[in-house]
Design an enzyme around this catalytic site. Structure first.
Site, short mmCIF file in Angstrom:
data_model
loop_
_atom_site.label_atom_id
_atom_site.label_comp_id
_atom_site.label_asym_id
_atom_site.label_seq_id
_atom_site.Cartn_x
_atom_site.Cartn_y
_atom_site.Cartn_z
N ASP A 71 90.53 58.80 31.44
CA ASP A 71 90.86 60.20 31.72
C ASP A 71 91.68 60.79 30.57
O ASP A 71 92.47 60.07 29.95
CB ASP A 71 91.64 60.26 33.04
CG ASP A 71 91.64 61.66 33.64
OD1 ASP A 71 90.95 62.55 33.10
OD2 ASP A 71 92.32 61.86 34.65
N ASN A 73 81.21 64.71 38.82
CA ASN A 73 81.18 65.32 37.48
C ASN A 73 80.02 66.31 37.30
O ASN A 73 80.01 67.08 36.34
CB ASN A 73 81.12 64.25 36.38
CG ASN A 73 82.44 63.54 36.14
OD1 ASN A 73 82.48 62.41 35.67
ND2 ASN A 73 83.55 64.21 36.46
C1 FPP Z 1 87.66 62.22 31.45
O1 FPP Z 1 88.21 63.18 30.61
C2 FPP Z 1 86.51 61.54 30.91
C3 FPP Z 1 85.21 61.71 31.33
C4 FPP Z 1 84.79 62.70 32.33
C5 FPP Z 1 84.09 60.94 30.85
C6 FPP Z 1 84.34 59.70 30.07
C7 FPP Z 1 83.42 59.75 28.92
C8 FPP Z 1 83.62 59.20 27.73
C9 FPP Z 1 84.79 58.34 27.42
C10 FPP Z 1 82.68 59.45 26.61
C11 FPP Z 1 81.47 58.61 26.46
C12 FPP Z 1 81.27 57.48 27.39
C13 FPP Z 1 80.59 56.34 27.08
C14 FPP Z 1 80.42 55.24 28.07
C15 FPP Z 1 80.01 56.15 25.74
P1 FPP Z 1 88.36 64.66 31.13
O2 FPP Z 1 87.30 65.48 30.49
O3 FPP Z 1 88.36 64.71 32.63
O4 FPP Z 1 89.78 64.99 30.57
P2 FPP Z 1 90.84 66.04 31.14
O5 FPP Z 1 91.22 65.59 32.52
O6 FPP Z 1 91.96 65.94 30.15
O7 FPP Z 1 90.16 67.38 31.12
#
Ligand code: FPP
Length: 254
Positions: free
Chosen positions: A34, A82
């Site tokens: 996250d 998501n």
């Molecule tokens: C949370 O950050 C992360 C995600 C929704 C997705 C995780 C994805 C990756 C790490 C990229 C690629 C994945 C792979 C397996 C190659 P957020 O967008 O919710 O962050 P925020 O809460 O700060 O907005």
């Protein structure tokens, strides 16, 4: 130097780390990755830049987990919730997953890592779903360790699917209601063939499970860190595991 740090530096291991706790490397860790969005925002960059750096953190973390000898790593890459994100961000995340498979699959396969998906990745666009299917098939016989990626995954949905299957068996007369035990339920989950979850990590300071591995986390140790996912690295993983190693797991006993 602790046992963990010596594994990372590849120097010969000294006596096991004195922790007062169980002192072991966990067999199975899971990570709620996250903070990509906040990482990008702090740098006045588009969210995609945060997700890209998040994918780099995935690479680093998998390499570190390999060095530490962790048997199974489960990553929450895309939750069933998501889909509420803007279409453009979903397309960006899908694109990053495809890019990750293109650039990392050879190394994953050569390291003897089996790729397993929990959730239903067939909800993604056909090319992405087919790439995931091909990667799972290619690595199916690997035994060194397992990389589990949660895609379009929600724990409540996983439990509902498991309950429906058990209900069908009861309806068909092949299962008695008294046979619905915790073991019977666990055997129906997407994680049935994995070692028990030892350690669940969430980055970015949020302190909740967000519909991730709710059943499996029953006796897992939880570790929350303020580090944003794109900043997560080998040192951050070692810190999480050192915290785990200091704890005493009692499973409800004394
Ligand atoms: C949370 O950050 C992360 C995600 C929704 C997705 C995780 C994805 C990756 C790490 C990229 C690629 C994945 C792979 C397996 C190659 P957020 O967008 O919710 O962050 P925020 O809460 O700060 O907005």
């Amino acid at each position: 130097m602790s046992l963990l740090r010596s594994r990372i530096s590849r120097k010969p291991a000294p006596a096991p780390v004195e922790t007062g706790g169980q002192g072991a490397v966990p067999r199975h860790i899971a990570i709620i990755m996250d903070g990509n969005g906040r990482w990008a925002k702090a740098r006045r960059l588009p969210r995609l830049a945060g997700h890209r750096s998040g994918a780099e953190a995935v690479r680093r973390t998998l390499r570190a987990a390999g060095k530490l000898g962790i048997e199974c790593v489960t990553l929450y890459a895309f939750s069933s919730e998501n889909w509420k994100r803007p279409e453009e961000e979903i397309a960006d995340l899908t694109g990053l997953m495809k890019q990750f498979l293109r650039s990392e699959l050879d190394e994953i396969h050569e390291a003897g890592i089996r790729l397993k998906i929990i959730g239903d990745h067939h909800a993604f666009e056909p090319e992405a779903a087919a790439m995931v299917d091909a990667a799972v098939a290619r690595t199916a016989d690997n035994r060194a360790s397992t990389l589990v990626v949660a895609l379009n995954y929600g724990s409540q949905d996983e439990l509902a699917r498991a309950m429906r299957r058990l209900a069908e068996q009861v309806k068909a007369g092949t299962l008695a209601p008294s046979e619905i035990t915790p073991e019977a339920i666990a055997a129906q989950l997407d994680t049935a063939d994995l070692p028990p979850l030892d350690l669940l990590i969430r980055t970015s300071g949020e302190v909740r499970l967000s519909n991730f591995l709710l059943w499996q986390a029953a006796y897992a140790e939880l570790y929350f860190t303020d580090t944003l996912w794109p900043d997560f690295d080998e040192a951050a993983l070692v810190a999480a595991i050192e915290s785990y190693a200091r704890r005493e797991r009692r499973y409800g006993g004394r």
